[in-house]
Design a protein around this motif. Structure first.
Motif, PDB file in Angstrom:
ATOM      1  N   ARG A 159      54.380  44.770  32.298  1.00  0.00           N
ATOM      2  CA  ARG A 159      53.704  45.852  33.030  1.00  0.00           C
ATOM      3  C   ARG A 159      53.936  45.673  34.660  1.00  0.00           C
ATOM      4  NH1 ARG A 159      47.750  45.888  32.158  1.00  0.00           N
ATOM      5  NH2 ARG A 159      47.875  48.095  33.097  1.00  0.00           N
ATOM      6  N   GLU A 160      53.850  44.683  35.026  1.00  0.00           N
ATOM      7  CA  GLU A 160      54.143  44.366  36.566  1.00  0.00           C
ATOM      8  C   GLU A 160      55.377  44.289  36.687  1.00  0.00           C
ATOM      9  OE1 GLU A 160      53.349  40.981  39.879  1.00  0.00           O
ATOM     10  OE2 GLU A 160      52.205  40.510  37.825  1.00  0.00           O
ATOM     11  N   PHE A 161      56.420  44.004  35.939  1.00  0.00           N
ATOM     12  CA  PHE A 161      58.092  44.142  36.084  1.00  0.00           C
ATOM     13  C   PHE A 161      58.188  45.706  36.105  1.00  0.00           C
ATOM     14  CE2 PHE A 161      61.961  44.862  34.313  1.00  0.00           C
ATOM     15  CZ  PHE A 161      63.080  43.872  35.227  1.00  0.00           C
ATOM     16  N   LEU A 162      57.730  46.381  35.328  1.00  0.00           N
ATOM     17  CA  LEU A 162      58.132  47.842  35.185  1.00  0.00           C
ATOM     18  C   LEU A 162      57.512  48.487  36.331  1.00  0.00           C
ATOM     19  CD1 LEU A 162      57.329  48.454  31.429  1.00  0.00           C
ATOM     20  CD2 LEU A 162      59.522  48.551  32.419  1.00  0.00           C
ATOM     21  N   ALA A 163      56.241  48.113  36.858  1.00  0.00           N
ATOM     22  CA  ALA A 163      55.484  48.769  37.973  1.00  0.00           C
ATOM     23  C   ALA A 163      56.358  48.295  39.215  1.00  0.00           C
ATOM     24  CB  ALA A 163      54.328  48.350  38.038  1.00  0.00           C
ATOM     25  N   ARG A 164      56.713  47.262  39.321  1.00  0.00           N
ATOM     26  CA  ARG A 164      57.330  46.845  40.655  1.00  0.00           C
ATOM     27  C   ARG A 164      58.707  47.370  40.658  1.00  0.00           C
ATOM     28  NH1 ARG A 164      56.805  40.609  41.831  1.00  0.00           N
ATOM     29  NH2 ARG A 164      58.028  41.405  44.000  1.00  0.00           N
ATOM     30  N   ASN A 165      59.240  47.650  39.458  1.00  0.00           N
ATOM     31  CA  ASN A 165      60.899  48.143  39.583  1.00  0.00           C
ATOM     32  C   ASN A 165      60.738  49.671  39.489  1.00  0.00           C
ATOM     33  OD1 ASN A 165      63.086  46.192  39.593  1.00  0.00           O
ATOM     34  ND2 ASN A 165      61.549  45.274  38.203  1.00  0.00           N
ATOM     35  N   VAL A 355      43.561  35.794  35.303  1.00  0.00           N
ATOM     36  CA  VAL A 355      43.821  35.116  36.581  1.00  0.00           C
ATOM     37  C   VAL A 355      45.277  35.707  36.746  1.00  0.00           C
ATOM     38  CG1 VAL A 355      44.476  32.860  37.704  1.00  0.00           C
ATOM     39  CG2 VAL A 355      42.651  33.058  36.002  1.00  0.00           C
ATOM     40  N   TYR A 356      45.451  36.138  37.923  1.00  0.00           N
ATOM     41  CA  TYR A 356      46.565  37.004  38.453  1.00  0.00           C
ATOM     42  C   TYR A 356      46.854  36.301  39.927  1.00  0.00           C
ATOM     43  CZ  TYR A 356      45.100  39.760  34.305  1.00  0.00           C
ATOM     44  OH  TYR A 356      44.716  39.979  33.323  1.00  0.00           O
ATOM     45  N   TYR A 357      48.236  36.259  40.155  1.00  0.00           N
ATOM     46  CA  TYR A 357      48.745  35.947  41.210  1.00  0.00           C
ATOM     47  C   TYR A 357      49.530  37.087  41.942  1.00  0.00           C
ATOM     48  CZ  TYR A 357      48.054  31.042  40.457  1.00  0.00           C
ATOM     49  OH  TYR A 357      47.532  29.959  39.949  1.00  0.00           O
ATOM     50  N   GLY A 358      48.685  37.577  42.901  1.00  0.00           N
ATOM     51  CA  GLY A 358      49.164  38.808  43.521  1.00  0.00           C
ATOM     52  C   GLY A 358      49.428  40.197  43.011  1.00  0.00           C
ATOM     53  N   SER A 359      48.846  40.611  42.007  1.00  0.00           N
ATOM     54  CA  SER A 359      49.222  41.811  41.129  1.00  0.00           C
ATOM     55  C   SER A 359      48.131  42.765  41.095  1.00  0.00           C
ATOM     56  CB  SER A 359      49.606  41.395  39.594  1.00  0.00           C
ATOM     57  OG  SER A 359      48.614  40.572  39.007  1.00  0.00           O
ATOM     58  N   ALA A 360      47.472  43.013  42.415  1.00  0.00           N
ATOM     59  CA  ALA A 360      46.108  43.726  42.152  1.00  0.00           C
ATOM     60  C   ALA A 360      46.220  44.986  41.947  1.00  0.00           C
ATOM     61  CB  ALA A 360      45.615  43.582  43.531  1.00  0.00           C
ATOM     62  N   VAL A 361      47.458  45.467  42.394  1.00  0.00           N
ATOM     63  CA  VAL A 361      47.885  46.951  42.216  1.00  0.00           C
ATOM     64  C   VAL A 361      47.994  47.337  40.547  1.00  0.00           C
ATOM     65  CG1 VAL A 361      49.604  48.949  42.631  1.00  0.00           C
ATOM     66  CG2 VAL A 361      48.576  47.228  44.263  1.00  0.00           C
ATOM     67  N   THR A 362      48.880  46.406  39.946  1.00  0.00           N
ATOM     68  CA  THR A 362      48.930  46.637  38.481  1.00  0.00           C
ATOM     69  C   THR A 362      47.747  46.545  37.511  1.00  0.00           C
ATOM     70  OG1 THR A 362      51.146  45.612  38.782  1.00  0.00           O
ATOM     71  CG2 THR A 362      50.457  45.862  36.640  1.00  0.00           C
ATOM     72  N   GLU A 363      46.862  45.597  37.921  1.00  0.00           N
ATOM     73  CA  GLU A 363      45.567  45.495  37.227  1.00  0.00           C
ATOM     74  C   GLU A 363      44.359  46.259  37.596  1.00  0.00           C
ATOM     75  OE1 GLU A 363      45.695  43.889  34.507  1.00  0.00           O
ATOM     76  OE2 GLU A 363      47.813  43.273  34.871  1.00  0.00           O
TER      77      GLU A 363
END
Length: 552
Positions: A159-165, A355-363
């Protein structure tokens, strides 16, 4: 966008041709008429349409078919396309069975064969059904669909990969009805997740980032073997270098391992970037910069991991993890930094599971009405806190320092102070995590009193420290004791130039210990660690590249 489908299934070729002929005559311009001669073939067609996101308006099935009756077909079809209207074609002798089917498959209507004339016996019935279907809200899904488990680390990464791209997608949990329908259509058992269904209907089970990038249209392979500039890293410095390099006519390729934007691309709101008084998200900034670089002709290659840098005469060679290589006159190192891991026993088990490293927007959407904890005191942590506080019940920032003043911009400190949902626990740190399949509790210690408190927490976001990604430069480029790349005047110690430097001139300001290799942004020792300065250094590096090339 695909036309809505009307599907007819009948094992009698004559009846099948007749119904399709009448359907096309009346509805062929506005609907796609699909014909099948068995229930199995019809189900295969429906699965394909499900994966492509094509809407299905009406299903017409003959009652008596060998292998699978019309009722059995409609019963399975409604699991795939529950909004489609269902019609059973029956002979007069089967009307009682058709009436019974109303209770089995929630039948909308049954038609007696023959239906001549269709203007009286077929079209009025279907007109009413299509009108009702059109108001039901069943519309085609054209974006990517991701089916996964709520607490799956890999599902979170996809999900983070798709969102960031900047790839639009819809998320479905594997235990919800639509998620289960997609898994059935894809032939997936639900044990191997996530399943990604692309916009053209291709189902990918547990795809790697490279496989995903290939299927969603991202470039993963350089178009040439030699360039003027290879930019390594797609953060603000790398994007700045790509824009200025390509706009000045240099053959430029940017290599990024995950997604353009870097850490800044994950920021929910950047409000102190010049020229944007209302602020913008890191994703918006990255998207604009990426499109700007592409407009000038820069290539942007994703999901390629650079593992080595070599000097081969006048060429600078970049080697990838898969063994491929790329040559250029010059290289700009813009790999940025990564968040440090929190040194707490067992925390790795919960990465992507609370636990997430820097992915606040996605979650963020999943944190609504929840209590959220953030570890870190820099701008990225403050931006995340302000963003998450829009929907979370509470946000608690845990920081080891006595205040946020030394590490966070003043405007963010003011916003945090005015927000009643945000609290700050100073002189504190997270020392324990607990849970089963996902994070449930954390332990926070007050370093002044020594007291520790265990609190319920399903969401822990980490924005602590920064580590440069430069191990692959060991033995080639001079770095400081923390791994940051030394450049320019920092390389000249007591008038002595770096070992191996054989040019008459000293290194240029951003030039590393290898002539023609430059460093820009956070990866460079003593850089400002701000978005604007990183973009500026990327542009400045291109100016120095011109000087270097002019001397060759």
């Amino acid at each position: 966008m695909a036309l809505p489908a009307i599907l007819s299934v009948d094992d009698d070729p004559n009846v099948s041709r007749a119904i399709v002929r009448d359907l096309r005559r009346r509805y062929g311009e506005s609907y796609r008429i699909v014909r099948a001669q068995s229930g199995a073939d019809a189900l295969d067609a429906l699965k394909d349409m499900k994966l492509r996101g094509d809407p299905v308006a009406v299903l017409l099935a003959d009652y008596r078919m060998p292998g699978m009756s019309g009722i059995e077909f409609l019963e399975e079809a409604m699991d795939l396309h529950p909004a489609a209207k269902r019609v059973l074609l029956t002979a007069y002798a089967d009307t009682n069975a058709a009436i019974d089917a109303i209770n089995v498959v929630d039948l909308d209507h049954y038609l007696l064969k023959p239906w001549d004339p269709p203007e009286e016996k077929l079209y009025p019935v279907l007109d009413a059904m299509l009108e009702a279907w059109a108001t039901s809200g069943d519309r085609p899904v054209t974006e990517i669909r991701v089916v996964g488990h709520r607490w799956s680390a890999r599902s979170s990464e996809v999900r983070e990969f798709l969102a960031r791209n900047q790839c639009p997608y819809r998320w479905y949990m594997s235990d919800e009805p639509e998620g289960q329908r997609l898994l059935e259509a894809a032939g997936a058992d639900g044990m191997r997740l996530p399943v990604v269904v692309t916009s053209d209907g291709q189902a990918l089970v547990e795809p790697t980032d490279s496989e995903l990038a290939d299927r969603v249209g991202l470039s993963t392979t350089p178009c040439a073997d030699f360039y003027d500039i290879v930019v390594i890293g797609g953060g603000p410095a790398g994007l700045g270098a790509a824009v200025y390099g390509a706009s000045e006519g240099l053959r430029t390729v940017l290599i990024e391992r995950t997604a353009t934007g870097g850490q800044a691309g994950q920021s929910s709101r950047i409000e102190n970037y010049l020229g944007f008084p209302d602020g913008l998200s890191g994703g918006q900034l990255a998207d604009r910069a990426r499109r700007q670089a592409a407009k000038f002709g820069a290539e942007i290659v994703t999901t390629r991991d650079v593992v080595a840098l070599e000097v081969n005469g006048s060429a600078r060679t970049v080697r990838f993890a898969d063994g491929a290589a790329l040559d250029a006159h010059t290289v700009i190192l813009a790999t940025g930094v990564s968040y440090r891991q929190l040194p707490v026993p067992g925390i790795d088990d919960f990465t992507g599971r609370g636990v997430y490293y820097g992915s606040a927007v996605t979650e963020a959407a999943r944190c609504a009405d929840e209590d959220v904890y953030i570890v870190g005191g820099a701008n990225s942590a403050g931006q995340a806190a302000v963003y998450l506080a829009r929907s979370a019940r509470s946000v608690t920032i845990v920081v080891r320092a006595r205040s946020l003043d030394a590490s966070m911009s003043h405007y963010l400190i003011q916003q945090i102070g005015r927000n009643p949902r945000i609290g700050v626990r100073v002189c504190s740190e997270v020392i324990g995590v607990e849970g089963d399949d996902h994070l449930s509790r954390i332990t926070v210690r007050d370093n002044v009193t020594g007291n520790a408190e265990t609190v319920d927490a399903q969401w822990l976001f980490l924005f602590i420290g920064a580590a440069p990604r430069t191990d692959w430069l060991d033995g080639v480029v001079v770095r400081d004791e923390h791994g940051y790349v030394l450049s320019g005047p920092d390389l000249v110690v007591e008038g002595r130039r770096p070992h191996g430097w054989d040019l008459d001139r000293p290194p240029q300001h951003l030039e590393t210990s290898v002539p023609g290799v430059f460093a820009a942004g956070d990866v460079r020792a003593d850089s400002a660690k701000r978005v604007a300065s990183a973009v500026g250094e990327g542009a400045m590096a291109v100016m120095l590249v011109h000087r270097y090339l002019a001397r060759q």
